[in-house]
Design a protein around this motif. Structure first.
Motif, mmCIF file in Angstrom:
data_model
loop_
_atom_site.group_PDB
_atom_site.id
_atom_site.type_symbol
_atom_site.label_atom_id
_atom_site.label_comp_id
_atom_site.label_asym_id
_atom_site.label_seq_id
_atom_site.Cartn_x
_atom_site.Cartn_y
_atom_site.Cartn_z
ATOM 1 N N MET A 169 0.831 -1.184 0.000
ATOM 2 C CA MET A 169 0.000 0.000 0.000
ATOM 3 C C MET A 169 0.876 1.248 0.000
ATOM 4 O O MET A 169 1.834 1.343 0.764
ATOM 5 N N ASN A 170 0.547 2.171 -0.854
ATOM 6 C CA ASN A 170 1.328 3.409 -0.867
ATOM 7 C C ASN A 170 0.837 4.345 0.231
ATOM 8 O O ASN A 170 -0.178 4.998 0.109
ATOM 9 N N ASP A 171 1.583 4.407 1.306
ATOM 10 C CA ASP A 171 1.156 5.234 2.439
ATOM 11 C C ASP A 171 2.001 6.488 2.555
ATOM 12 O O ASP A 171 1.958 7.187 3.557
ATOM 13 N N GLY A 172 2.794 6.762 1.545
ATOM 14 C CA GLY A 172 3.547 8.003 1.539
ATOM 15 C C GLY A 172 4.912 7.921 2.179
ATOM 16 O O GLY A 172 5.716 8.835 2.076
ATOM 17 N N CYS A 173 5.162 6.802 2.830
ATOM 18 C CA CYS A 173 6.434 6.640 3.517
ATOM 19 C C CYS A 173 7.399 5.831 2.640
ATOM 20 O O CYS A 173 6.986 5.149 1.719
ATOM 21 N N GLN A 174 8.672 5.927 2.973
ATOM 22 C CA GLN A 174 9.656 5.110 2.270
ATOM 23 C C GLN A 174 9.965 3.871 3.078
ATOM 24 O O GLN A 174 10.269 3.951 4.268
ATOM 25 N N TRP A 175 9.901 2.739 2.424
ATOM 26 C CA TRP A 175 10.118 1.479 3.127
ATOM 27 C C TRP A 175 11.163 0.639 2.427
ATOM 28 O O TRP A 175 11.261 0.657 1.204
ATOM 29 N N ARG A 176 11.869 -0.097 3.187
ATOM 30 C CA ARG A 176 12.807 -1.053 2.613
ATOM 31 C C ARG A 176 12.467 -2.435 3.131
ATOM 32 O O ARG A 176 12.304 -2.662 4.320
ATOM 33 N N LYS A 177 12.391 -3.343 2.182
ATOM 34 C CA LYS A 177 12.056 -4.707 2.563
ATOM 35 C C LYS A 177 13.280 -5.372 3.172
ATOM 36 O O LYS A 177 14.383 -5.278 2.633
ATOM 37 N N TYR A 178 13.105 -6.008 4.285
ATOM 38 C CA TYR A 178 14.261 -6.648 4.898
ATOM 39 C C TYR A 178 14.041 -8.121 5.162
ATOM 40 O O TYR A 178 14.922 -8.807 5.677
ATOM 41 N N GLY A 179 12.885 -8.584 4.802
ATOM 42 C CA GLY A 179 12.662 -10.006 5.018
ATOM 43 C C GLY A 179 11.344 -10.472 4.460
ATOM 44 O O GLY A 179 10.458 -9.662 4.158
ATOM 45 N N GLN A 180 11.247 -11.738 4.263
ATOM 46 C CA GLN A 180 9.989 -12.316 3.808
ATOM 47 C C GLN A 180 9.868 -13.720 4.370
ATOM 48 O O GLN A 180 10.848 -14.464 4.418
ATOM 49 N N ARG A 190 4.646 -13.341 3.911
ATOM 50 C CA ARG A 190 4.544 -12.081 4.650
ATOM 51 C C ARG A 190 5.844 -11.310 4.452
ATOM 52 O O ARG A 190 6.931 -11.855 4.650
ATOM 53 N N ALA A 191 5.726 -10.090 4.050
ATOM 54 C CA ALA A 191 6.919 -9.276 3.805
ATOM 55 C C ALA A 191 7.145 -8.315 4.959
ATOM 56 O O ALA A 191 6.192 -7.771 5.527
ATOM 57 N N TYR A 192 8.388 -8.117 5.286
ATOM 58 C CA TYR A 192 8.748 -7.220 6.382
ATOM 59 C C TYR A 192 9.445 -5.974 5.821
ATOM 60 O O TYR A 192 10.383 -6.089 5.041
ATOM 61 N N TYR A 193 8.964 -4.847 6.211
ATOM 62 C CA TYR A 193 9.550 -3.587 5.751
ATOM 63 C C TYR A 193 9.942 -2.731 6.953
ATOM 64 O O TYR A 193 9.304 -2.780 8.001
ATOM 65 N N ARG A 194 10.973 -1.961 6.757
ATOM 66 C CA ARG A 194 11.300 -0.949 7.764
ATOM 67 C C ARG A 194 11.344 0.418 7.092
ATOM 68 O O ARG A 194 11.624 0.542 5.905
ATOM 69 N N CYS A 195 11.041 1.404 7.902
ATOM 70 C CA CYS A 195 11.009 2.774 7.392
ATOM 71 C C CYS A 195 12.434 3.249 7.100
ATOM 72 O O CYS A 195 13.321 3.097 7.930
ATOM 73 N N THR A 196 12.620 3.799 5.923
ATOM 74 C CA THR A 196 13.952 4.271 5.551
ATOM 75 C C THR A 196 14.024 5.774 5.403
ATOM 76 O O THR A 196 14.997 6.306 4.881
ATOM 77 N N VAL A 197 13.007 6.454 5.860
ATOM 78 C CA VAL A 197 13.033 7.917 5.799
ATOM 79 C C VAL A 197 14.179 8.447 6.664
ATOM 80 O O VAL A 197 14.920 9.339 6.268
ATOM 81 N N ALA A 198 14.298 7.876 7.849
ATOM 82 C CA ALA A 198 15.432 8.192 8.708
ATOM 83 C C ALA A 198 16.152 6.882 9.011
ATOM 84 O O ALA A 198 15.527 5.832 9.131
ATOM 85 N N PRO A 199 17.473 6.948 9.089
ATOM 86 C CA PRO A 199 18.243 5.718 9.268
ATOM 87 C C PRO A 199 17.892 4.942 10.527
ATOM 88 O O PRO A 199 17.986 3.722 10.539
ATOM 89 N N GLU A 200 17.484 5.643 11.569
ATOM 90 C CA GLU A 200 17.235 4.936 12.822
ATOM 91 C C GLU A 200 15.751 4.876 13.182
ATOM 92 O O GLU A 200 15.397 4.652 14.341
ATOM 93 N N CYS A 201 14.949 5.092 12.186
ATOM 94 C CA CYS A 201 13.511 5.041 12.466
ATOM 95 C C CYS A 201 13.107 3.623 12.861
ATOM 96 O O CYS A 201 13.443 2.654 12.179
ATOM 97 N N PRO A 202 12.388 3.501 13.963
ATOM 98 C CA PRO A 202 12.030 2.189 14.467
ATOM 99 C C PRO A 202 10.787 1.579 13.825
ATOM 100 O O PRO A 202 10.446 0.439 14.101
ATOM 101 N N VAL A 203 10.132 2.343 13.006
ATOM 102 C CA VAL A 203 8.838 1.870 12.484
ATOM 103 C C VAL A 203 9.026 0.745 11.485
ATOM 104 O O VAL A 203 9.880 0.801 10.605
ATOM 105 N N ARG A 204 8.226 -0.274 11.648
ATOM 106 C CA ARG A 204 8.243 -1.397 10.715
ATOM 107 C C ARG A 204 6.832 -1.727 10.321
ATOM 108 O O ARG A 204 5.877 -1.395 11.012
ATOM 109 N N LYS A 205 6.752 -2.380 9.214
ATOM 110 C CA LYS A 205 5.431 -2.827 8.807
ATOM 111 C C LYS A 205 5.515 -4.204 8.167
ATOM 112 O O LYS A 205 6.533 -4.577 7.582
ATOM 113 N N GLN A 206 4.444 -4.936 8.324
ATOM 114 C CA GLN A 206 4.339 -6.246 7.700
ATOM 115 C C GLN A 206 3.226 -6.190 6.675
ATOM 116 O O GLN A 206 2.165 -5.641 6.932
ATOM 117 N N VAL A 207 3.489 -6.766 5.551
ATOM 118 C CA VAL A 207 2.487 -6.771 4.490
ATOM 119 C C VAL A 207 2.203 -8.206 4.085
ATOM 120 O O VAL A 207 3.112 -8.982 3.811
#
Length: 496
Positions: A169-180, A190-207
């Motif tokens: 889903m395009n939620d406006g944030c930048q994400w990098r996939k780090y696992g599946q 299930r794909a695992y993404y982490r926020c890449t807007v800031a290098p240390e951003c703790p936000v993750r999402k699963q799709v």
DNA sequence: CGCTTTTGACCTGCGC
DNA sequence: GCGCAGGTCAAAAGCG
């Protein structure tokens, strides 16, 4: 620069109109309150003694994304002097947009609730910096077991179910996939993404795609951004954050509305949207991306953007039966749904507000339902607009846009959650049956905003608790006016 | 070349 | 203690 100036002028004019409507609405609201006071004094004292705040606007609980709870008073003060409040309100409104993710309120997503604003800010940083749950636990366990447990318990997740053709889903944030991973019980990875807007951003999402309906994409957000986000991303982030905050604050308190009943369900059907709230703490409706997984470690709130408005009561039945009850964490589900996934988005995509006056009824069981006639009216309107619409947006895109472009949409979501968490479902019949005209002045890029705005305006009007929330917001680019034709045309003129 | 995605290995928590 | 499942890491591959 010329264009910007022009737009600035347009916005100023728009703002003036909005303020007028805002104040007229406020006056109307107080009138309604006055009228309803005798009724409610008997009802609420028996059934919902905690809802007295609906009679006293001063005491309304306000969920203001991105702002401190004390600000509503300021706003209210400002509204009492409209001529001076223009700039202030506008600035506050802008602030609410930009500060959405730095909200002190949001911080409760990660933290124990009763921290002072100052400490909570610091603590949020800590929480953000010690992202990985396991590491967080390890770190904290060295100190205090109780604290670690709380930290663990308090990490909320917000799951969004939406029909979406794209992989994510395009939620406006930048994400990098780090696992599946292939999760048990679901053939879809299930794909695992982490926020890449800031290098240390703790936000993750699963799709993950829903195993039962591959067109449904389940996105689960976890954590709070520790950096400013692009405007397009603040919507989803603050909404999910608010939902998580609501969930967490709700999970740590007892609700008169939710407590005694096995399941408290508010299923308003407004503008063809479902708005279902499940309390899974007592029922078998725990809602997870992976239907067969065991009880989750984290409290989860689910925003369901997929189900039919006419079958809201059967939503629960459609949930996978394997959703286990979770005695440890409550979970709530909100549903913003369409009967056909493309109808509403298409209509929203037209970018024009729904001008139809839709009466609504609110039941005493906490459900808000449009009358049958109104629903038909509304859907007829939808169908008409469907024909006019040139773009075919997905529901997800539309909702995302609506959330992204309309702070009121966010507030309304939060307000609704707040109304559920804070005191259970609405209970009085205030304002029922009276046609409310919702008019949203179009802005240049606000596709999909209109219906969302009118939807929540109506909802706000139908729910005194929420209405108060809305009223305490600074003037927003939409208005509710009883004299529909004049204001509608006026705003149309402004738009042109 | 730098960034992202893929994918198998590894870590951790939980239930038995 | 063991196995399972969820989640993460990191090297390799892919891509612009």
């Amino acid at each position: 620069m010329g264009e910007v100036r022009e737009e600035n002028e347009r916005l100023k004019v728009m703002l003036e109109q909005i303020e007028k409507d805002y104040h007229s609405l406020q006056l109307r609201f107080f009138d309604i309150i006055k009228q309803e006071t005798p009724k409610k004094s008997t009802e609420s004292s028996v059934d919902h003694p905690l809802h007295d705040e609906t009679e006293e606007p001063d005491q309304l609980v306000s969920l203001c994304l991105g702002r401190s709870p004390s600000e509503p008073k300021k706003e209210e003060k400002a509204t009492s002097n409209p001529s001076n409040s223009k700039t202030t309100d506008y600035e506050e409104w802008k602030a609410s947009l930009t500060l959405g993710l730095d909200s002190k309120f949001q911080l409760s997503t990660e933290l124990v609730s009763d921290a002072s604003p100052e400490t909570s800010l610091e603590e949020s940083k800590q929480a953000a910096e010690t992202w990985p749950p396991s590491k967080t636990l390890k770190t904290v366990r060295n100190g205090d077991d109780e604290v670690s447990q709380q930290t663990h318990v308090k990490r909320a997740r917000v799951s969004v179910r939406a029909r979406c053709d794209t992989p994510t889903m395009n939620d406006g944030c930048q994400w990098r996939k780090y696992g599946q991973k292939i999760a048990k019980g679901n053939p879809c990875p299930r794909a695992y993404y982490r926020c890449t807007v800031a290098p240390e951003c703790p936000v993750r999402k699963q799709v993950q795609r829903c195993s039962e309906d591959m067109s449904i994409l389940i996105t689960t957000y976890e954590g709070t951004h520790n950096h400013p986000l692009p405007v397009s991303a603040t919507a989803m982030a603050s909404t999910t954050s608010a939902a998580a905050s609501m969930l967490l604050s709700g999970s740590s308190m007892s609700h008169p509305g939710l407590g005694p009943t096995p399941i408290a369900t508010a299923a308003p059907v407004l503008n063809g949207l479902n708005f279902n709230i499940l309390d899974n703490s007592k029922a078998k409706q725990f809602y997870l991306p992976n239907s067969s997984s065991p009880a989750p470690l984290f409290p989860t709130v689910t925003l369901d953007l997929t189900t039919s408005p006419f079958s809201s009561s059967t939503l629960f039945n459609r949930l996978p039966s394997s959703f286990a009850s979770n005695p440890r964490f409550p979970s709530r589900s909100l549903s913003f749904s369409s009967s056909e996934s493309n109808i509403i988005p298409t209509t929203w995509g037209t970018g024009y507000p729904s001008y139809s006056a839709v009466p609504y009824n609110k039941t005493h069981t906490g459900s808000i339902n449009l009358g049958k006639q109104s629903q038909e009216h509304f859907y007829q309107s939808y169908l008409e607009k469907t024909h006019q619409a040139s773009s075919q947006q997905s529901l997800t895109e539309s909702l995302t846009k609506a959330i992204a472009t309309d702070p009121n949409f966010r507030s309304a979501i939060a307000a609704t959650i707040s109304s559920i968490v804070g005191g259970g479902a609405p209970h009085d019949n205030q304002g029922g049956g009276e046609p409310i005209q919702a008019v949203s002045p179009d802005s240049l890029t606000q596709k999909g905003k209109a219906c969302a705005s009118s939807f929540f305006n109506r909802f706000a009007s139908s729910n005194s608790h929420t209405a108060g929330l809305m009223l305490l917001q600074p003037p927003l680019p939409l208005s509710i006016s009883k004299s529909s034709s004049t204001s509608t045309s006026a705003i149309r003129d402004q738009m042109n």
